[in-house]
Design an enzyme around this catalytic site. Sequence first.
Site, PDB file in Angstrom:
ATOM      1  N   HIS A 168       2.313  -3.824   6.822  1.00 37.87           N
ATOM      2  CA  HIS A 168       1.341  -2.747   6.538  1.00 37.87           C
ATOM      3  C   HIS A 168       1.309  -1.801   7.724  1.00 37.87           C
ATOM      4  O   HIS A 168       1.899  -2.075   8.767  1.00 37.87           O
ATOM      5  CB  HIS A 168      -0.067  -3.340   6.346  1.00 37.87           C
ATOM      6  CG  HIS A 168      -0.227  -4.098   5.072  1.00 37.87           C
ATOM      7  ND1 HIS A 168      -0.944  -3.611   3.996  1.00 37.87           N
ATOM      8  CD2 HIS A 168       0.236  -5.308   4.686  1.00 37.87           C
ATOM      9  CE1 HIS A 168      -0.909  -4.493   3.013  1.00 37.87           C
ATOM     10  NE2 HIS A 168      -0.199  -5.541   3.407  1.00 37.87           N
ATOM     11  N   GLU A 183       0.309  -5.253  10.914  1.00 38.45           N
ATOM     12  CA  GLU A 183      -0.154  -3.868  10.825  1.00 38.45           C
ATOM     13  C   GLU A 183       0.628  -3.109  11.893  1.00 38.45           C
ATOM     14  O   GLU A 183       0.439  -3.340  13.082  1.00 38.45           O
ATOM     15  CB  GLU A 183      -1.665  -3.775  11.099  1.00 38.45           C
ATOM     16  CG  GLU A 183      -2.532  -4.474  10.069  1.00 38.45           C
ATOM     17  CD  GLU A 183      -2.814  -3.620   8.830  1.00 38.45           C
ATOM     18  OE1 GLU A 183      -2.293  -2.497   8.723  1.00 38.45           O
ATOM     19  OE2 GLU A 183      -3.568  -4.110   7.975  1.00 38.45           O
ATOM     20  N   HIS A 196       0.848  -1.200   0.000  1.00 41.97           N
ATOM     21  CA  HIS A 196       0.000   0.000   0.000  1.00 41.97           C
ATOM     22  C   HIS A 196       0.884   1.250   0.000  1.00 41.97           C
ATOM     23  O   HIS A 196       1.756   1.418   0.857  1.00 41.97           O
ATOM     24  CB  HIS A 196      -0.955  -0.022   1.196  1.00 41.97           C
ATOM     25  CG  HIS A 196      -2.018  -1.064   1.021  1.00 41.97           C
ATOM     26  ND1 HIS A 196      -2.490  -1.844   2.040  1.00 41.97           N
ATOM     27  CD2 HIS A 196      -2.687  -1.448  -0.105  1.00 41.97           C
ATOM     28  CE1 HIS A 196      -3.413  -2.679   1.565  1.00 41.97           C
ATOM     29  NE2 HIS A 196      -3.545  -2.454   0.262  1.00 41.97           N
ATOM     30  N   GLU A 212       1.798   3.605   3.068  1.00 39.18           N
ATOM     31  CA  GLU A 212       2.237   2.979   4.320  1.00 39.18           C
ATOM     32  C   GLU A 212       3.766   2.982   4.388  1.00 39.18           C
ATOM     33  O   GLU A 212       4.427   1.947   4.436  1.00 39.18           O
ATOM     34  CB  GLU A 212       1.590   1.592   4.437  1.00 39.18           C
ATOM     35  CG  GLU A 212       0.061   1.728   4.473  1.00 39.18           C
ATOM     36  CD  GLU A 212      -0.722   0.417   4.381  1.00 39.18           C
ATOM     37  OE1 GLU A 212      -0.118  -0.663   4.466  1.00 39.18           O
ATOM     38  OE2 GLU A 212      -1.959   0.491   4.227  1.00 39.18           O
TER      39      GLU A 212
HETATM   40  O1  0X9 Z   1      -6.902  -4.389   4.002  1.00 41.45           O
HETATM   41  C1  0X9 Z   1      -5.733  -4.741   3.888  1.00 41.45           C
HETATM   42  O2  0X9 Z   1      -5.217  -5.039   2.819  1.00 41.45           O
HETATM   43  C2  0X9 Z   1      -4.856  -4.794   5.141  1.00 41.45           C
HETATM   44  N1  0X9 Z   1      -5.099  -3.656   5.984  1.00 41.45           N
HETATM   45  S1  0X9 Z   1      -4.652  -2.131   5.506  1.00 41.45           S
HETATM   46  O3  0X9 Z   1      -5.232  -1.190   6.442  1.00 41.45           O
HETATM   47  N2  0X9 Z   1      -3.078  -1.989   5.638  1.00 41.45           N
HETATM   48  O4  0X9 Z   1      -5.049  -1.932   4.168  1.00 41.45           O
HETATM   49  C3  0X9 Z   1      -5.201  -6.031   5.940  1.00 41.45           C
HETATM   50  C4  0X9 Z   1      -5.078  -7.294   5.191  1.00 41.45           C
HETATM   51  C5  0X9 Z   1      -5.255  -8.479   6.081  1.00 41.45           C
HETATM   52  N3  0X9 Z   1      -6.342  -9.322   5.693  1.00 41.45           N
HETATM   53  C6  0X9 Z   1      -7.613  -9.229   6.232  1.00 41.45           C
HETATM   54  N4  0X9 Z   1      -7.957  -8.310   7.087  1.00 41.45           N
HETATM   55  N5  0X9 Z   1      -8.496 -10.159   5.871  1.00 41.45           N
HETATM   56 ZN    ZN Z   2      -1.941  -1.859   3.967  1.00 38.04          ZN
END
Ligand code: 0X9
Ligand code: ZN
Length: 441
Positions: free
Chosen positions: A314, A387, A179, A182
């Site tokens: 992330h 995260e 991302h 980030e």
């Molecule tokens: O949404 C995402 O891709 C990740 N969070 S972010 O805020 N950095 O965008 C989390 C991905 C982990 N997978 C799930 N939450 N299912």
């Molecule tokens: Zn992310």
Amino acid sequence: MSTRRRIGGALAATGLALLAVTTPVANARTGDPARGLYSVEGASTAEKRTEVARAGVDVAGSRGGALTVVATPAQAASLRANGFGLKPLGDFDSMLKQRSDRAGTAAVAGDFPPGDEAYHTYAETTAELRKAAKDHGDIATLSSVGKSYEGRELNLLKISDNAGTDETEPEVLFTCNQHAREHLTTEMCLRIVQRFTSGYASDPALKKLVDEHEIFVLPNVNPDGSEYDIAGGEYQGWRKTRKPVPGSGAIGTDPNRNWDYKWSCCGGSSDDPSAADYHGPSAFSEPETKAVAEFVDSRVVGGAQQIKTHIDFHTFSELVLWPYGYTQAETDTGLSAEEAKRFADVGKKMAATNGYTPEQSSDLYVTDGDVNDWAWGKHKILSYTFEMYPKDGGIDGFYPPASVIPEQTARNDKAVDILITEAGAPAPTASPSSKSADGRT
Ligand code: 0X9
Ligand code: ZN
Ligand code: CA
Ligand code: CA
């Protein structure tokens, strides 16, 4: 498309028409409608949080029952129509501008905003990697897994004794910056590079980890996005890649919804090219995810995947997450109770060292096409998402001051060491209870 989503879309369109008159502030560079930062109340279950994500909003962070999201007027109207309480935290684009002007001095084109220069641009990251390979040629080699859409090399640093030789040692992968905004994650990958290369000669524990493994570090999975995010001296709040979506005016796909395992299967990503979590026109439509995947595929040697463990970094929320993301089930075909337990055990062990919260990723919200599901689903790689800092926040959550870099990257040193060590551990075998009466599995 479900009835709920069609209704949401219709209401959203109405909301946009009404609000377009009263919200003249738009992103000056992109011409996009003004986005607001909101706290969404009542998102206390994974189902609810997934429903919020499905509105196409940009989920910035999560704490207890509240989600912090970036939403267009249309998306905000749609969420309210679906019964969510939205607390406005401010205009996202003016907050970005404010954040970028914090130091009050003029920005240097192509660099991070004033005060944040310690963050590494793509060029500076590349220079660091070249220097590590040059200064430590015996244990570090620099290569590339391919090029981004705009032609940037996707740099890969290998760290191991006899780095130029493919030895039979457990392999480990660290990826950062899927991302764009980030940026702290790129610093995390650079920290890993620095620690293992400069610490090799003097620290026996680090030397052992380097000698007994082959460590691959990929600091910029999405360099087009991260460069776009800082170009012009002002943060853009950009998440996705920069490849135009064919047949639409939109730019960018969410790389972490673009991996070819259960891609777009389960309502964990958006079909709308303008959405923050757009899954792309097809799995691996993005040259970046495709190149990283081909590198991982290429690590199958003699029928065995050499990469055993992986962290994709992330920001933010301070979480350790593991598969699957596409389903809330804890076990699945290809994910036995023993394997799920290993994910949880190692995840909790790492979380105990950095104070993050460990959980299955779908406990946060359901996603499909993320990197962990692909790495495990296709290759049985013990693959986590971290995260990073901070735990919660508004816009500053994506853009913590550069002063936090040393502490917030060093915070993961022990977890990184655990992950590397775990690459050499035997995969779990079925427990006696899951064997048939004659003892065979
Ligand atoms: O949404 C995402 O891709 C990740 N969070 S972010 O805020 N950095 O965008 C989390 C991905 C982990 N997978 C799930 N939450 N299912
Ligand atoms: Zn992310
Ligand atoms: Ca080696
Ligand atoms: Ca090898």
